[in-house]
Design a protein around this motif. Structure first.
Motif, short mmCIF file in Angstrom:
data_model
loop_
_atom_site.label_atom_id
_atom_site.label_comp_id
_atom_site.label_asym_id
_atom_site.label_seq_id
_atom_site.Cartn_x
_atom_site.Cartn_y
_atom_site.Cartn_z
N GLN A 103 95.29 49.63 34.27
CA GLN A 103 95.58 49.10 35.61
C GLN A 103 95.88 50.23 36.58
O GLN A 103 95.44 50.21 37.73
N GLU A 104 96.60 51.22 36.11
CA GLU A 104 96.93 52.38 36.95
C GLU A 104 95.66 53.13 37.37
O GLU A 104 95.53 53.55 38.52
N ILE A 105 94.72 53.25 36.43
CA ILE A 105 93.45 53.92 36.75
C ILE A 105 92.66 53.10 37.77
O ILE A 105 92.08 53.64 38.71
N GLU A 106 92.66 51.78 37.59
CA GLU A 106 91.93 50.93 38.54
C GLU A 106 92.55 50.99 39.92
O GLU A 106 91.86 50.84 40.93
N ASP A 107 93.85 51.21 39.97
CA ASP A 107 94.53 51.29 41.26
C ASP A 107 94.14 52.53 42.06
O ASP A 107 94.30 52.57 43.28
N PHE A 108 93.64 53.58 41.40
CA PHE A 108 93.25 54.79 42.11
C PHE A 108 92.05 54.55 43.03
O PHE A 108 91.94 55.17 44.08
#
Length: 183
Positions: A103-108
């Motif tokens: 999710q953190e990667i998708e938020d980038f």
């Protein structure tokens, strides 16, 4: 001997047929049956019946519960051991951590989608390996080496995701620096 008996019965059949029970005998039998219907059943008899039904229901419940437990564990008693409980806890911890990292990667939301796609491919490979290991783990009755391999796979996925996040953060910082320099 049996052939002589059969021959005797055939020859004297009429003598056997002339004897019939009287109506008085049948009347006594029916009176006895009526008396049995009206007679109260002793209390101890009901107690035994209730106890038998209770025993049957309790036994059935335990049997069904045992079968359900057997199906849940895949027929393996090791599945309820401390090692397995630790494995389940670790598996849950890492899968939760991995979903947070994804999710953190998708938020980038990088502009460079090729890089994101490459990241996703690496993670997907490890995901498929994880699913294969989980299948093997069930079929080989929770082998300790397979449990270790599953955990190691999860740890590798976390490490790769951490590296990807670190790389994305550096790219973001570099872009921010370039924007400040160009202003």
């Amino acid at each position: 001997m049996s052939s002589r008996l059969e021959e005797f019965i055939r020859n004297h059949k009429e003598e056997f047929d002339d004897k019939e029970t009287s109506d008085k005998v049948w009347a006594n039998i029916s009176k006895g049956l009526e008396k049995d219907k009206k007679a109260p059943v002793p209390m101890w008899n009901w107690t035994w019946r209730v106890a038998a039904v209770f025993f049957f229901l309790t036994s059935s419940w335990f049997a069904v519960e045992k079968v359900m437990q057997y199906k849940e564990t895949g027929g393996n008693e090791v599945a309820v051991s401390e090692e397995y409980k630790e494995f389940v806890e670790a598996d849950h911890y890492y899968t939760t951590l991995i979903s947070q990292k994804k999710q953190e990667i998708e938020d980038f939301r990088l502009a460079n989608s090729d890089l994101e796609e490459e990241f996703l491919q690496d993670v997907e490979k490890l995901d498929s390996m994880y699913m294969d290991l989980k299948k093997e783990l069930k079929s080989f009755q929770y082998n300790e080496k397979l449990m270790d391999a599953v955990i190691r796979n999860l740890q590798l996925r976390v490490e790769i995701l951490n590296q990807q996040i670190s790389l994305l953060q550096r790219i973001r910082q570099k872009k921010a620096q370039e924007e400040t320099v160009s202003i």
